[in-house]
Scaffold this active site. Structure first.
Site, PDB file in Angstrom:
ATOM      1  N   ASP A  72      -3.018   4.673  -2.324  1.00 55.78           N
ATOM      2  CA  ASP A  72      -4.075   5.233  -1.497  1.00 55.78           C
ATOM      3  C   ASP A  72      -4.484   6.619  -1.991  1.00 55.78           C
ATOM      4  O   ASP A  72      -3.622   7.465  -2.273  1.00 55.78           O
ATOM      5  CB  ASP A  72      -3.570   5.307  -0.053  1.00 55.78           C
ATOM      6  CG  ASP A  72      -4.632   5.695   0.932  1.00 55.78           C
ATOM      7  OD1 ASP A  72      -5.603   4.939   1.078  1.00 55.78           O
ATOM      8  OD2 ASP A  72      -4.484   6.762   1.571  1.00 55.78           O
ATOM      9  N   ASP A 131       0.856  -1.181   0.000  1.00 54.68           N
ATOM     10  CA  ASP A 131       0.000   0.000   0.000  1.00 54.68           C
ATOM     11  C   ASP A 131       0.891   1.229   0.000  1.00 54.68           C
ATOM     12  O   ASP A 131       1.744   1.394   0.879  1.00 54.68           O
ATOM     13  CB  ASP A 131      -0.879  -0.003   1.255  1.00 54.68           C
ATOM     14  CG  ASP A 131      -2.296   0.456   0.981  1.00 54.68           C
ATOM     15  OD1 ASP A 131      -2.451   1.407   0.209  1.00 54.68           O
ATOM     16  OD2 ASP A 131      -3.233  -0.129   1.553  1.00 54.68           O
ATOM     17  N   GLU A 147      -6.407   3.974  -5.923  1.00 51.32           N
ATOM     18  CA  GLU A 147      -7.703   4.201  -5.281  1.00 51.32           C
ATOM     19  C   GLU A 147      -8.215   5.567  -5.715  1.00 51.32           C
ATOM     20  O   GLU A 147      -7.573   6.591  -5.466  1.00 51.32           O
ATOM     21  CB  GLU A 147      -7.552   4.157  -3.760  1.00 51.32           C
ATOM     22  CG  GLU A 147      -8.874   4.369  -3.030  1.00 51.32           C
ATOM     23  CD  GLU A 147      -8.702   4.622  -1.536  1.00 51.32           C
ATOM     24  OE1 GLU A 147      -9.617   4.286  -0.769  1.00 51.32           O
ATOM     25  OE2 GLU A 147      -7.649   5.174  -1.140  1.00 51.32           O
ATOM     26  N   HIS A 174     -10.631  -2.902   3.373  1.00 48.37           N
ATOM     27  CA  HIS A 174     -10.427  -2.481   4.759  1.00 48.37           C
ATOM     28  C   HIS A 174     -11.278  -1.283   5.161  1.00 48.37           C
ATOM     29  O   HIS A 174     -11.368  -0.959   6.357  1.00 48.37           O
ATOM     30  CB  HIS A 174      -8.957  -2.151   4.977  1.00 48.37           C
ATOM     31  CG  HIS A 174      -8.489  -1.009   4.119  1.00 48.37           C
ATOM     32  ND1 HIS A 174      -8.342  -1.122   2.749  1.00 48.37           N
ATOM     33  CD2 HIS A 174      -8.162   0.269   4.421  1.00 48.37           C
ATOM     34  CE1 HIS A 174      -7.941   0.030   2.259  1.00 48.37           C
ATOM     35  NE2 HIS A 174      -7.828   0.890   3.243  1.00 48.37           N
ATOM     36  N   ASP A 175     -11.898  -0.609   4.193  1.00 44.94           N
ATOM     37  CA  ASP A 175     -12.743   0.555   4.467  1.00 44.94           C
ATOM     38  C   ASP A 175     -14.232   0.257   4.341  1.00 44.94           C
ATOM     39  O   ASP A 175     -15.057   1.145   4.596  1.00 44.94           O
ATOM     40  CB  ASP A 175     -12.408   1.693   3.491  1.00 44.94           C
ATOM     41  CG  ASP A 175     -11.083   2.365   3.779  1.00 44.94           C
ATOM     42  OD1 ASP A 175     -10.658   2.351   4.954  1.00 44.94           O
ATOM     43  OD2 ASP A 175     -10.466   2.890   2.834  1.00 44.94           O
TER      44      ASP A 175
END
Length: 559
Positions: A215, A113, A257, A331-332
């Site tokens: 990210d 990430d 993302e 994860h969100d």
């Protein structure tokens, strides 16, 4: 039916140049919650290494690690204080190198990430930057003088609630943070910042990683004085520069993302004319289910027609250029079966249905840890049980705005980020076998029944269904490159689509309800072929009228 042509009227061939990641399946690991080897209640890198054989057996090709860098953990690692070191609670660089090597021995790559929109406020760059306007690192971040009334420079709001500006008492100026105040935004207009980031990326690439997940990458081109945060005018200039100076000559996977992405913008990221990234994560299928005022904290009732519309739009938009990422959760986001399926009466059937629908679309599938054993949302009853900074901040703001605490908890239990962050449920042992210590966040109480050990032993488990879907992608080019077409778009309960490549085609049928459904199909979809996968009994032939059981799904291939 005449099988010399497809249901689209003729043979179809993919115009895309094959890539190794087209046939791959990615598995996301949230390190803090995956496996704890030293008993401190926090997952770690040795814990991930210890589960590589499990992931190899599942069949995945890439492990995407949420951030493992050194961090004060204000936002669970998305606030980085040292890009070239590992958080002590996760292990060491030697542990990481061992993970990369052992994963490679099993044919698995490691994807990191990459969080470069912001750092931690404990990063040495920021510690230098806040010392004064004349410091060489001042321009690494975004500083502005107060407004005439002494308040923030403008009205930009943080995604975690409140103003996006915090006053630094030492220098009397405000710094920008689009997330937590402890996550100051980097100034991408500064060439020195970009050079430092590219050097860091190359440092990790030399350690043998297989790619980067980036990210909130659509934020890096922001122009704050215009209050423009996403999709700034130089966003793609920066990404093209990044490509040229880091991974462009390497055969790796890069995923950005981009919550703001539209189909047209997706081609700016990954179209053949630009080829900045391999693909992006877009979230239109997620956000179309949120309330216009309270967002995800008051989700709308599930609407299959809207979901099909969004998924089909993206399938068609990237059919001949670019590439889709396929995911229900991360994860969100909440657990897939809790959001789209049925955990009360048809847990297994609905989970298998969701997996089938997703994995047989065109694109690269992403599995979030625990999805393959059908982990569910957590039934928390109090805000004190949550650990996520976004949830805690939003609870205060929404209650102040008039939402009752009980209603907020209901919304958080449906859509809050901690749903995805409870520990991986490995067995029926205490704490789900995640740790011999006390976990940093509570384990979902359903772990005695929902766990990996039980799933692997059961031939009809959700885990084995995922394993079969992953294997099908490697052996059936029509799943990877076949042309997508949706059918019965306005049907409120059933999703039907076909995939076509050369003279091979697949029909996928899925009932999204807990009811028996009598489905009328177009004549051209009445076929006889091989049942590739199903969640009840195998279906080899369908006529113009099909009887579907609750959450029934199947895929038939015809050649």
């Amino acid at each position: 039916m005449d099988h010399s042509t497809t249901p689209l009227g003729g043979p179809a061939r993919s115009p895309l140049q094959p890539k190794w990641w087209h046939t791959a399946t990615v598995y996301q690991v949230y390190p803090r919650s995956f496996c704890d080897c030293n008993g401190d209640g926090i997952g770690d890198i040795p814990g991930i290494t210890s589960k590589l054989d499990y992931l190899k057996k599942l069949g995945i090709d890439i492990i995407w690690l949420s951030p493992i860098y050194k961090s004060p953990m204000d936002d669970n690692g998305y606030d980085i204080s040292d890009y070239r070191d590992i958080a002590p609670e996760f292990g060491t660089l030697a542990d990481f190198d061992q993970l990369v090597a052992e994963a490679k021995d099993r044919g698995i790559g490691i994807m990191l990430d990459l969080v470069v929109n912001h750092t931690s406020d404990e990063h040495p760059w920021f510690l230098q930057s806040r010392q004064g306007p004349d410091n060489p690192f001042r321009d690494f971040y975004i500083w502005r003088k107060p407004a005439t009334d002494g308040g923030p420079p403008n009205g930009l709001k943080s995604s975690f609630g409140g103003p996006a500006w915090t006053l630094d008492a030492t220098t009397g100026e405000y710094y920008l943070h689009m997330f937590s105040r402890r996550q100051p935004d980097l100034n991408w207009e500064n060439e020195r910042v970009r050079t430092e980031i590219y050097d860091m990326m190359n440092w990790w690439l030399e350690r043998g990683i297989a790619g980067f997940r980036m990210d909130v990458i659509d934020y890096i081109g922001k122009q704050v004085d215009r209050e423009l945060v996403k999709d700034g005018p130089h966003l793609h200039d920066y990404l093209q520069e990044m490509n040229a100076k880091t991974f462009g000559s390497r055969d790796i996977l890069t995923v950005g993302e981009a919550w703001s992405a539209t189909p047209g913008a997706a081609l700016l990221y990954s179209g053949r004319e630009r080829r900045e990234l391999s693909m992006i994560f877009q979230f239109e299928h997620v956000t179309q289910q949120w309330d216009a005022v309270y967002g995800k904290w008051r989700p709308k009732p599930f609407d299959l027609v809207n979901l099909k519309t969004v998924l089909s739009k993206w399938q068609l938009a990237l059919s001949e250029d670019g590439w889709n990422s396929l995911f229900w959760g991360n994860h969100d986001l909440p657990r897939a079966v809790s959001r789209y399926g049925n955990v009360s009466g048809y847990h297994v059937e609905s989970a298998k249905m969701l997996a089938t629908v997703l994995h047989l679309l065109k694109g690269t599938p992403f599995i979030y840890q625990g999805e393959e054993i059908d982990m569910t949302n957590v039934p928390f009853t109090s805000i004190e049980q949550y650990r996520d900074i976004e949830t805690i901040n939003m609870h205060r703001l929404h209650v102040e705005a008039g939402l009752s605490p009980e209603e907020f908890i209901r919304g958080a239990n449906e859509n809050g980020r901690d749903n995805a962050r409870t520990p991986m449920q490995w067995s029926a042992a205490p704490h789900g076998g995640f740790s011999t210590g006390v976990p940093w966040i509570e384990v979902n109480p359903n772990y005695p029944k929902v766990n990996a050990e039980a799933a692997i032993k059961d031939e009809k488990s959700i885990w084995n269904h995922y394993r079969k879907l992953i294997a099908l992608r490697k052996t059936h080019p029509v799943i990877v490159y076949g042309e997508y077409r949706s059918w019965l778009d306005q049907h409120p309960d059933v999703f039907v689509y076909t995939r076509t490549l050369d003279r091979s085609w697949i029909i996928v049928v899925a009932n999204f309800t807990p009811r028996d459904i009598t489905l009328s199909l177009p004549t051209e979809l009445a076929i006889n072929g091989e049942c590739l996968i199903c969640n009840y009994e195998p279906v080899h032939m369908i006529s113009e009228t099909v009887e579907l059981k609750p959450y029934e799904t199947f895929a038939i291939e015809c050649k």
